[in-house]
Design a protein around this motif. Structure first.
Motif, PDB file in Angstrom:
ATOM      1  N   ALA A  96     -21.664   5.181   2.224  1.00 16.45           N
ATOM      2  CA  ALA A  96     -21.897   4.596   1.227  1.00 16.45           C
ATOM      3  C   ALA A  96     -20.614   3.990   0.925  1.00 16.45           C
ATOM      4  N   GLY A  97     -19.508   4.287   1.443  1.00 11.30           N
ATOM      5  CA  GLY A  97     -18.119   3.569   1.180  1.00 11.30           C
ATOM      6  C   GLY A  97     -17.071   4.666   0.504  1.00 11.30           C
ATOM      7  N   LYS A  98     -17.282   5.934   0.342  1.00 13.56           N
ATOM      8  CA  LYS A  98     -16.508   6.927  -0.169  1.00 13.56           C
ATOM      9  C   LYS A  98     -14.943   6.846   0.632  1.00 13.56           C
ATOM     10  N   THR A  99     -15.033   6.951   1.562  1.00 11.87           N
ATOM     11  CA  THR A  99     -13.670   7.229   2.488  1.00 11.87           C
ATOM     12  C   THR A  99     -13.170   5.593   2.537  1.00 11.87           C
ATOM     13  N   ASN A 100     -13.597   4.642   2.114  1.00 11.82           N
ATOM     14  CA  ASN A 100     -13.051   3.299   2.217  1.00 11.82           C
ATOM     15  C   ASN A 100     -12.217   3.263   0.866  1.00 11.82           C
ATOM     16  N   ILE A 101     -12.643   3.871  -0.179  1.00  9.43           N
ATOM     17  CA  ILE A 101     -11.782   3.838  -1.517  1.00  9.43           C
ATOM     18  C   ILE A 101     -10.337   4.791  -1.012  1.00  9.43           C
ATOM     19  N   LEU A 102     -10.392   5.820  -0.400  1.00 11.48           N
ATOM     20  CA  LEU A 102      -9.195   6.482  -0.095  1.00 11.48           C
ATOM     21  C   LEU A 102      -8.340   5.872   0.943  1.00 11.48           C
ATOM     22  N   GLU A 103      -9.056   5.030   1.781  1.00 15.69           N
ATOM     23  CA  GLU A 103      -8.349   4.203   2.896  1.00 15.69           C
ATOM     24  C   GLU A 103      -7.655   3.112   2.024  1.00 15.69           C
ATOM     25  N   ALA A 104      -8.134   2.385   1.160  1.00 14.29           N
ATOM     26  CA  ALA A 104      -7.477   1.393   0.403  1.00 14.29           C
ATOM     27  C   ALA A 104      -6.240   2.030  -0.368  1.00 14.29           C
ATOM     28  N   VAL A 105      -6.412   3.192  -0.969  1.00 13.64           N
ATOM     29  CA  VAL A 105      -4.879   3.733  -1.749  1.00 13.64           C
ATOM     30  C   VAL A 105      -4.209   3.980  -0.529  1.00 13.64           C
ATOM     31  N   SER A 106      -4.548   4.375   0.759  1.00 12.53           N
ATOM     32  CA  SER A 106      -3.699   5.008   1.669  1.00 12.53           C
ATOM     33  C   SER A 106      -2.543   3.655   1.935  1.00 12.53           C
ATOM     34  N   LEU A 107      -3.140   2.618   1.789  1.00 13.41           N
ATOM     35  CA  LEU A 107      -2.748   1.212   2.300  1.00 13.41           C
ATOM     36  C   LEU A 107      -1.779   0.844   1.174  1.00 13.41           C
ATOM     37  N   LEU A 108      -1.561   1.541   0.091  1.00 14.92           N
ATOM     38  CA  LEU A 108      -0.572   1.320  -1.001  1.00 14.92           C
ATOM     39  C   LEU A 108       0.770   2.020  -0.545  1.00 14.92           C
ATOM     40  N   SER A 109       0.859   2.611   0.437  1.00 16.30           N
ATOM     41  CA  SER A 109       2.088   3.207   0.872  1.00 16.30           C
ATOM     42  C   SER A 109       2.368   2.690   2.595  1.00 16.30           C
ATOM     43  N   PRO A 110       3.589   2.874   3.056  1.00 10.33           N
ATOM     44  CA  PRO A 110       4.058   2.212   4.250  1.00 10.33           C
ATOM     45  C   PRO A 110       3.143   2.680   5.558  1.00 10.33           C
ATOM     46  N   GLY A 111       2.873   1.593   6.353  1.00 13.62           N
ATOM     47  CA  GLY A 111       2.127   2.024   7.416  1.00 13.62           C
ATOM     48  C   GLY A 111       0.588   1.545   7.599  1.00 13.62           C
ATOM     49  N   ARG A 112      -0.193   2.019   8.371  1.00 10.35           N
ATOM     50  CA  ARG A 112      -1.393   1.308   8.772  1.00 10.35           C
ATOM     51  C   ARG A 112      -2.790   2.154   8.159  1.00 10.35           C
ATOM     52  N   GLY A 113      -2.253   2.960   7.247  1.00 10.75           N
ATOM     53  CA  GLY A 113      -3.374   3.598   6.476  1.00 10.75           C
ATOM     54  C   GLY A 113      -4.173   5.239   7.110  1.00 10.75           C
ATOM     55  N   LEU A 114      -4.782   5.461   6.519  1.00 16.00           N
ATOM     56  CA  LEU A 114      -5.321   6.857   6.942  1.00 16.00           C
ATOM     57  C   LEU A 114      -6.205   6.590   8.432  1.00 16.00           C
ATOM     58  N   ARG A 115      -6.851   5.322   8.532  1.00 14.80           N
ATOM     59  CA  ARG A 115      -7.477   5.231   9.631  1.00 14.80           C
ATOM     60  C   ARG A 115      -6.616   4.483  10.585  1.00 14.80           C
ATOM     61  N   ARG A 116      -5.585   4.146  10.466  1.00 17.78           N
ATOM     62  CA  ARG A 116      -4.585   3.489  11.419  1.00 17.78           C
ATOM     63  C   ARG A 116      -5.254   2.211  11.925  1.00 17.78           C
ATOM     64  N   ALA A 117      -6.095   1.462  10.977  1.00 14.18           N
ATOM     65  CA  ALA A 117      -6.754   0.165  11.358  1.00 14.18           C
ATOM     66  C   ALA A 117      -6.218  -0.971  11.498  1.00 14.18           C
ATOM     67  N   ALA A 118      -6.328  -2.069  12.276  1.00 17.67           N
ATOM     68  CA  ALA A 118      -5.454  -3.106  12.300  1.00 17.67           C
ATOM     69  C   ALA A 118      -6.197  -3.917  11.039  1.00 17.67           C
ATOM     70  N   PRO A 119      -5.195  -5.042  10.711  1.00 19.82           N
ATOM     71  CA  PRO A 119      -5.728  -5.585   9.422  1.00 19.82           C
ATOM     72  C   PRO A 119      -7.125  -6.455   9.692  1.00 19.82           C
ATOM     73  N   GLU A 120      -7.326  -7.120  10.768  1.00 22.18           N
ATOM     74  CA  GLU A 120      -8.772  -7.908  10.974  1.00 22.18           C
ATOM     75  C   GLU A 120      -9.960  -6.618  10.967  1.00 22.18           C
ATOM     76  N   ASP A 121      -9.842  -5.643  11.242  1.00 26.44           N
ATOM     77  CA  ASP A 121     -10.768  -4.619  11.100  1.00 26.44           C
ATOM     78  C   ASP A 121     -11.048  -4.016   9.732  1.00 26.44           C
ATOM     79  N   LEU A 122     -10.191  -4.440   8.717  1.00 29.45           N
ATOM     80  CA  LEU A 122     -10.532  -4.065   7.347  1.00 29.45           C
ATOM     81  C   LEU A 122     -11.341  -4.800   6.346  1.00 29.45           C
TER      82      LEU A 122
END
Length: 363
Positions: free
Chosen positions: A37-63
């Motif tokens: 449904a998109g639960k983890t996507n909210i957490l991933e968005a918050v993780s991108l408010l910190s340095p690095g590639r976020g909790l999934r280590r995804a490339a920008p084009e994959d987001l």
């Protein structure tokens, strides 16, 4: 004073979220809904408010949300380390990720000076039994939470190492070329190791013997359990011949490993049960948060994906008690609201569902 916190969050064409707007009040948040449904996507968005590639280590084009084919954007207002800030991060199709803080262009590394974010996701459950690379990333995330400059030192080290590996690949034998790069690697590498050791020491000091989660003794080692070289420049120079034969650099902090032992049982983490390994990870995240709260006066934001699913009722309740004791804003996900019953009115519940291929969030 409360912990560091996300106050508002807006996701535009990000993963499954076409246009999601959320407001928070600093309390822990439980986000529930079916898988996908998109639960983890909210957490991933918050993780991108910190340095690095976020909790999934995804490339920008994959987001980017599919099949829209446009860029994505995350906007947030946060209660930061010293003041409130507005953060925007985004990427247009085919371009690198950009960051803006309070309307001004910024580096990803500068996000660590505004907000501190820790996370625990199901992919980390096998941390102690898989390759050392994952444990290094876990250690460096903890280290970065204490030392924002750790990211810059890592970038310097990795660039110099790539250049040195290129010399190796091209068969260059000129010692002066190697010496210049090895000096850069040694300076940055020694800072990296010092930061890592300091982070481990702070986390050890913040362990709570009264916690329902077992404490872990952490040790930083070189490859295959060897000691890390005290003189990195000398070790690199000595290793040149071996490195040329191997085609890569074999010594340095990029080869370090993080070992853990279940303190009470004096047992290596990789020999513990699956449940014990999960409990050790939770213990380390909580100790990391305690150490930061002691140092900064404010607890970090915690992202805990599906953390309650494999805990019994006692440990579930204990986890929520510790989060509330820290006065931390935690965003937690789970498929059932009953998993968060012990949180009660101390937290806020959000429900998420899929509506024609787009995530919808309701209070």
């Amino acid at each position: 004073m409360g912990g560091l916190a996300i106050e508002t969050l807006a996701l535009t064409h990000f993963r499954s979220h076409r246009a999601t707007r959320l407001a928070f009040d600093g309390r822990p948040v439980a986000i529930t809904g079916p898988n996908g449904a998109g639960k983890t996507n909210i957490l991933e968005a918050v993780s991108l408010l910190s340095p690095g590639r976020g909790l999934r280590r995804a490339a920008p084009e994959d987001l980017a949300r599919r099949p829209d084919g446009v860029g994505w954007k995350i906007s947030a207002t946060v209660s930061g380390l010293s003041a409130a800030h507005e953060i925007d991060t985004w990427a247009e199709p085919g371009e690198a990720r950009q960051v803006r803080i309070d309307g001004k262009a910024a580096t990803q590394a500068s996000l660590g000076r505004v907000l501190r974010v820790l996370w625990l996701v199901p992919a980390m459950d096998r941390l102690w039994i898989e390759a050392a690379e994952g444990r290094r990333r876990f250690l460096d995330r903890m280290t970065l939470s204490f030392f924002p400059e750790h990211a810059e030192q890592t970038l310097i080290y990795e660039k110099a190492m790539r250049d040195r590996n290129r010399l190796i690949k091209d068969g260059v034998t000129d010692a002066q070329w190697y010496a210049a790069l090895e000096a850069q690697m040694a300076e940055a590498g020694e800072a990296i190791t010092a930061h890592r050791r300091a982070a481990i020491a702070r986390i050890a000091q913040a362990a709570d013997p009264a916690s329902a989660f077992p404490s872990a003794d952490l040790t930083l080692t070189g490859p295959e359990g060897s000691e890390e070289p005290a003189d990195l420049a000398g070790a690199l120079a000595e290793s040149r011949r071996r490195d040329i034969a191997a085609g890569r650099t074999l010594v340095g902090p990029h080869r370090a490993d993080l070992l853990a032992r279940y303190s009470a049982k004096d047992m290596p983490a990789d020999q513990c049960s699956t449940g014990e390994q999960k409990a050790l990870l939770i213990s380390l995240i909580l100790a990391n948060a305690r150490a930061l709260a002691q140092e900064l006066g404010r607890a970090p934001v915690l992202l805990l994906d599906e953390v309650a699913a494999h805990l019994d009722d006692r440990r579930r309740a204990a986890l929520y008690d510790e989060i509330c004791k820290l006065d931390a804003q935690a965003l937690m996900t789970g498929t059932e609201a009953d998993l968060f019953a012990a949180l009660g009115d101390r937290g806020r519940m959000l429900s998420i569902s899929d509506q024609n291929g787009s995530s919808r969030v309701d209070a």
